[in-house]
Write an enzyme that holds these catalytic residues in place. Sequence first.
Site, PDB file in Angstrom:
ATOM      1  N   TYR A  61     -18.339  25.685  13.381  1.00 25.52           N
ATOM      2  CA  TYR A  61     -17.200  25.273  12.547  1.00 25.52           C
ATOM      3  C   TYR A  61     -16.343  26.479  12.173  1.00 25.52           C
ATOM      4  CZ  TYR A  61     -19.404  20.657  12.010  1.00 25.52           C
ATOM      5  OH  TYR A  61     -19.958  19.432  12.228  1.00 25.52           O
ATOM      6  N   PRO A 218     -16.562   9.824   8.360  1.00 27.13           N
ATOM      7  CA  PRO A 218     -16.761   8.477   7.801  1.00 27.13           C
ATOM      8  C   PRO A 218     -15.470   7.718   7.522  1.00 27.13           C
ATOM      9  CG  PRO A 218     -17.160  10.146   6.129  1.00 27.13           C
ATOM     10  CD  PRO A 218     -16.998  10.886   7.429  1.00 27.13           C
ATOM     11  N   VAL A 224      -8.555   5.867   8.577  1.00 31.25           N
ATOM     12  CA  VAL A 224      -8.713   4.778   7.613  1.00 31.25           C
ATOM     13  C   VAL A 224      -7.605   4.854   6.553  1.00 31.25           C
ATOM     14  CG1 VAL A 224     -10.185   3.926   5.733  1.00 31.25           C
ATOM     15  CG2 VAL A 224     -11.194   4.472   7.941  1.00 31.25           C
TER      16      VAL A 224
HETATM   17  N1  LIG Z   1     -22.233  16.093  14.166  1.00 32.81           N
HETATM   18  C1  LIG Z   1     -21.039  16.038  14.722  1.00 32.81           C
HETATM   19  O1  LIG Z   1     -20.890  15.973  15.950  1.00 32.81           O
HETATM   20  C2  LIG Z   1     -19.826  16.068  13.831  1.00 32.81           C
HETATM   21  C3  LIG Z   1     -18.540  15.839  14.355  1.00 32.81           C
HETATM   22  C4  LIG Z   1     -17.464  15.871  13.481  1.00 32.81           C
HETATM   23  C5  LIG Z   1     -17.661  16.116  12.121  1.00 32.81           C
HETATM   24  N2  LIG Z   1     -18.908  16.351  11.638  1.00 32.81           N
HETATM   25  C6  LIG Z   1     -19.176  16.560  10.187  1.00 32.81           C
HETATM   26  O2  LIG Z   1     -18.570  15.495   9.499  1.00 32.81           O
HETATM   27  C7  LIG Z   1     -17.724  16.025   8.480  1.00 32.81           C
HETATM   28  C8  LIG Z   1     -16.604  15.083   8.215  1.00 32.81           C
HETATM   29  O3  LIG Z   1     -15.754  14.963   9.380  1.00 32.81           O
HETATM   30  P1  LIG Z   1     -14.218  14.631   9.194  1.00 32.81           P
HETATM   31  O4  LIG Z   1     -13.573  15.698   8.411  1.00 32.81           O
HETATM   32  O5  LIG Z   1     -13.656  14.258  10.507  1.00 32.81           O
HETATM   33  O6  LIG Z   1     -14.371  13.338   8.234  1.00 32.81           O
HETATM   34  P2  LIG Z   1     -13.455  12.318   7.510  1.00 32.81           P
HETATM   35  O7  LIG Z   1     -13.850  12.378   6.046  1.00 32.81           O
HETATM   36  O8  LIG Z   1     -13.534  11.021   8.223  1.00 32.81           O
HETATM   37  O9  LIG Z   1     -11.952  12.841   7.691  1.00 32.81           O
HETATM   38  C9  LIG Z   1     -11.391  13.836   6.865  1.00 32.81           C
HETATM   39  C10 LIG Z   1      -9.928  13.919   7.250  1.00 32.81           C
HETATM   40  O10 LIG Z   1      -9.285  12.716   6.801  1.00 32.81           O
HETATM   41  C11 LIG Z   1      -8.149  13.072   6.045  1.00 32.81           C
HETATM   42  N3  LIG Z   1      -7.794  12.109   4.992  1.00 32.81           N
HETATM   43  C12 LIG Z   1      -6.573  11.572   4.845  1.00 32.81           C
HETATM   44  N4  LIG Z   1      -6.537  10.768   3.765  1.00 32.81           N
HETATM   45  C13 LIG Z   1      -7.758  10.812   3.219  1.00 32.81           C
HETATM   46  C14 LIG Z   1      -8.320  10.189   2.073  1.00 32.81           C
HETATM   47  N5  LIG Z   1      -7.632   9.353   1.291  1.00 32.81           N
HETATM   48  N6  LIG Z   1      -9.598  10.436   1.785  1.00 32.81           N
HETATM   49  C15 LIG Z   1     -10.309  11.264   2.572  1.00 32.81           C
HETATM   50  N7  LIG Z   1      -9.835  11.888   3.677  1.00 32.81           N
HETATM   51  C16 LIG Z   1      -8.545  11.669   3.998  1.00 32.81           C
HETATM   52  C17 LIG Z   1      -8.537  14.407   5.420  1.00 32.81           C
HETATM   53  O11 LIG Z   1      -7.356  15.052   4.991  1.00 32.81           O
HETATM   54  P3  LIG Z   1      -7.321  15.756   3.550  1.00 32.81           P
HETATM   55  O12 LIG Z   1      -8.155  16.973   3.697  1.00 32.81           O
HETATM   56  O13 LIG Z   1      -5.879  16.018   3.335  1.00 32.81           O
HETATM   57  O14 LIG Z   1      -7.894  14.798   2.539  1.00 32.81           O
HETATM   58  C18 LIG Z   1      -9.233  15.083   6.572  1.00 32.81           C
HETATM   59  O15 LIG Z   1      -8.286  15.632   7.470  1.00 32.81           O
HETATM   60  C19 LIG Z   1     -17.324  17.402   8.999  1.00 32.81           C
HETATM   61  O16 LIG Z   1     -16.928  18.270   7.953  1.00 32.81           O
HETATM   62  C20 LIG Z   1     -18.601  17.856   9.631  1.00 32.81           C
HETATM   63  O17 LIG Z   1     -19.463  18.373   8.625  1.00 32.81           O
HETATM   64  C21 LIG Z   1     -19.986  16.323  12.468  1.00 32.81           C
END
Ligand SMILES: NC(=O)c1ccc[n+]([C@@H]2O[C@H](COP(=O)([O-])OP(=O)(O)OC[C@H]3O[C@@H](n4cnc5c(N)ncnc54)[C@H](OP(=O)(O)O)[C@@H]3O)[C@@H](O)[C@H]2O)c1
Length: 314
Positions: A61, A218, A224
């Site tokens: 990361y 998520p 979403v």
């Molecule tokens: N194991 C794997 O292969 C894998 C792959 C990917 C990720 N991960 C893990 O999963 C975690 C989460 O992944 P993700 O960041 O893609 O997850 P996510 O929580 O689905 O998406 C976060 C993104 O959504 C945006 N967003 C827009 N409106 C939002 C709202 N109202 N509430 C929340 N988020 C909003 C966020 O922007 P803002 O920041 O502006 O809110 C951010 O860019 C990563 O940090 C990592 O630890 C693991």
Amino acid sequence: MQTQLLGTSGIEISRLAYGCMRISGSWDRHEVSRDAVRRGIGILETAVEAGYTFFDHADIYGDTTCETIFGEALAQHPSWRDQLIVATKCGIIFPDQPTPGLPHRYDFSYRHIIDSVESSLERLLMERIDLLMLHRPDYLADPGEVARAFTELRAAGKVREFGVSNFRPSLLSALQSALDFPLQVNQVEIHPYHLDCLTDGTLDQCLERKITPMAWSPVAGGKVASGYAPETKADDYEKQVSLLEALDLAAKAYEIGRTVIALAWLLRHPSGIVPVVGSTNPDNIRAASKATDVEMDRPAWYRILRAARGEGLA
Ligand SMILES: NC(=O)c1ccc[n+]([C@@H]2O[C@H](COP(=O)([O-])OP(=O)(O)OC[C@H]3O[C@@H](n4cnc5c(N)ncnc54)[C@H](OP(=O)(O)O)[C@@H]3O)[C@@H](O)[C@H]2O)c1
């Protein structure tokens, strides 16, 4: 925030994990300024204040900078070490690493696992990682070789518990059969736009073995919240609109935001899914923590499932 146990380990974790993938704001370590580091530490402080005690990392990361920022935050807040459960992953190597010309690959070899853990410990400024996961299935994975690395890391006190990520059930079983201790986690993609784990045996296996499923992205990486723009003319645009309508209906009923309802929908599953929240916006980080207060009823859960599937049940 509510808590639960991590697999069968007896370790208490917050119901939502905080995902550190975006805290440095870049996937290139040369682009991460001191201001970016300060911002990243501020994001972590917000998450801790909001009640998250379970933090998710990977060696890759931010091109390693997310672990480094976390280490700096720990140095500034020594009390966090006893308060927080810290997970990281290894096993993915990006192209041109460590030398130009090498391809993108996965590596679960004994040497790579051991070296990755040593490097993560140095960056995180920790003596021991609470949970180590293998990031994506290595096509050349040998369960016996992985077990040797895990057993040695455990005996040396460098890793407390182990898990996997993006594993199909059969590979998880193969690895488990080579280990003398239980795998505690399978971190997989689960959200209303990606339902495979509900039907491909992944969550069944978690229920059977009392493994904690962690849901990455998520809120579908933000989809979403925003949905598709109509001009993208996505084939499933109509389906996406009805999904957002179903989420909004539940959000209204529970007097909470749409993305928070999407988290509550995951929390409702009996396997104890831990959504890994990835927002870096303080308001969104705090709002997400409210999902653990929602007790979603069965009709509301099924209404969202039906909309996410885009078709009724049999
Ligand atoms: N194991 C794997 O292969 C894998 C792959 C990917 C990720 N991960 C893990 O999963 C975690 C989460 O992944 P993700 O960041 O893609 O997850 P996510 O929580 O689905 O998406 C976060 C993104 O959504 C945006 N967003 C827009 N409106 C939002 C709202 N109202 N509430 C929340 N988020 C909003 C966020 O922007 P803002 O920041 O502006 O809110 C951010 O860019 C990563 O940090 C990592 O630890 C693991």
